[in-house]
Design a protein around this motif. Structure first.
Motif, mmCIF file in Angstrom:
data_model
loop_
_atom_site.group_PDB
_atom_site.id
_atom_site.type_symbol
_atom_site.label_atom_id
_atom_site.label_comp_id
_atom_site.label_asym_id
_atom_site.label_seq_id
_atom_site.Cartn_x
_atom_site.Cartn_y
_atom_site.Cartn_z
ATOM 1 N N LEU A 132 0.865 -1.037 0.074
ATOM 2 C CA LEU A 132 -0.065 -0.060 0.005
ATOM 3 C C LEU A 132 0.718 1.307 0.066
ATOM 4 O O LEU A 132 0.287 2.252 -0.100
ATOM 5 N N GLY A 133 2.139 1.212 0.272
ATOM 6 C CA GLY A 133 2.966 2.260 0.221
ATOM 7 C C GLY A 133 3.107 3.095 1.487
ATOM 8 O O GLY A 133 3.500 4.055 1.662
ATOM 9 N N GLY A 134 2.468 2.639 2.475
ATOM 10 C CA GLY A 134 2.396 3.204 3.979
ATOM 11 C C GLY A 134 2.088 2.198 5.013
ATOM 12 O O GLY A 134 1.592 1.100 4.696
ATOM 13 N N ASN A 135 2.163 2.769 6.070
ATOM 14 C CA ASN A 135 2.033 1.937 7.441
ATOM 15 C C ASN A 135 1.379 2.879 8.352
ATOM 16 O O ASN A 135 1.648 4.039 8.637
ATOM 17 N N PRO A 136 -0.009 2.321 8.905
ATOM 18 C CA PRO A 136 -0.476 3.429 10.060
ATOM 19 C C PRO A 136 0.198 3.706 11.221
ATOM 20 O O PRO A 136 -0.393 4.466 12.018
ATOM 21 N N LEU A 137 1.136 3.178 11.414
ATOM 22 C CA LEU A 137 2.133 3.232 12.624
ATOM 23 C C LEU A 137 3.185 4.242 12.452
ATOM 24 O O LEU A 137 3.974 4.800 13.370
ATOM 25 N N THR A 138 3.285 4.782 11.270
ATOM 26 C CA THR A 138 4.188 6.011 10.766
ATOM 27 C C THR A 138 3.916 7.014 11.452
ATOM 28 O O THR A 138 2.656 7.536 11.736
ATOM 29 N N GLY A 139 4.921 7.846 12.017
ATOM 30 C CA GLY A 139 4.735 9.110 12.830
ATOM 31 C C GLY A 139 4.954 8.906 14.153
ATOM 32 O O GLY A 139 5.236 8.038 14.647
#
Length: 268
Positions: A132-139
């Protein structure tokens, strides 16, 4: 914290404290109609909750009793292709956690990469590949939910997978097991991409589920994910892919999947 405010807003509209969260995929929203004493809360009535814009997604929470448990359904989910960030897609999962939900059942409509699968098959998802090109835990890490670095080796709870297999046997519903690859969309995958995904070990492909599972596992939830194969992936057959085919096949098998989820909840 905005999520705490949303929790209070949503909790105040429900008849009881929910035990189980259900995410209903494309064409599978009718499971919400099985709930006893239903309460419907449109997403627009929950502060901070993004709106679902995907075709066939009602965009509302429905709470009620199913198999003796008070459940909260997402009748319509969020996707990256709608323009939502991974954090926004994770928002309702964290909202469920704040409501006290510790078990999440996810359903989706997906394409079969594995040539041995066929439209209409129901598959217990055992693992995933994140394209998906991302991760909800980023940040910044939300430490109230989970650790900075989240182990993902058992993101799909083994005990729930076993419970699903047992429920399938009781109902006479054959179940597949396989790896789901999350793809951003909204275009369907190319035949070359599907060939590459097969080499990587994917059995299924779809445009959801992965960020929800990551967020739920980070929160310490037990997770069961069930994929309904609605089509063979690009290049497996000569058929062109279409949303109409996805919705049609999902509707044909929805009753079976609903019965399976109900049986799992009744015995879990």
């Amino acid at each position: 914290m905005e999520q705490n405010f949303s929790t209070a807003e949503l909790a105040g509209k429900l008849n009881a404290k929910p035990e189980v969260g259900l995410i209903l995929g494309s064409g599978l929203g009718d499971l919400a109609n099985r709930l006893a004493q239903p309460v419907t809360v449109p997403y627009c009535q929950v502060p901070g909750m993004p709106l679902s814009t995907a075709p066939g997604h009602a965009g509302q929470f429905v709470a009620g009793y199913l198999a003796g448990k008070y459940v909260l359904c997402m009748q319509g989910r969020l996707h990256a292709y709608e323009g939502y960030s991974m954090g926004e897609i994770a928002y309702p999962i964290r909202l469920m956690k704040l409501l006290g939900i510790n078990r999440l059942v996810i359903t989706n409509a997906c394409g079969a990469v594995n040539r041995e699968f066929a439209p209409g098959d129901i598959c217990i998802i055992t693992d995933h590949i994140n394209f998906l090109g991302g991760n909800p835990l980023t940040g910044p890490n939300l430490a109230a939910f989970g650790p900075r670095f989240c182990d993902m080796s058992q993101a799909y709870t083994p005990a729930l997978r076993e419970a699903a297999l047992a429920a399938g046997e009781r109902l006479g519903v054959p179940l597949r097991q396989g790896v789901y690859l999350g793809y951003a969309g909204p275009s369907y995958e190319t035949p070359a991409e599907i060939r590459a995904f097969r080499v990587l070990g994917a059995d299924l492909v779809g445009m959801s589920t992965v960020p929800e599972v990551i967020a739920a596992h980070h929160c310490g939830m037990e997770v069961l994910a069930l994929g309904l194969v609605t089509n063979m992936a690009a290049g497996v057959t000569q058929e062109k892919l279409s949303e109409a085919e996805v919705i049609r096949t999902a509707a044909q098998k929805a009753q079976v999947l609903q019965a399976l989820v109900t049986e799992i909840l009744a015995n879990g």
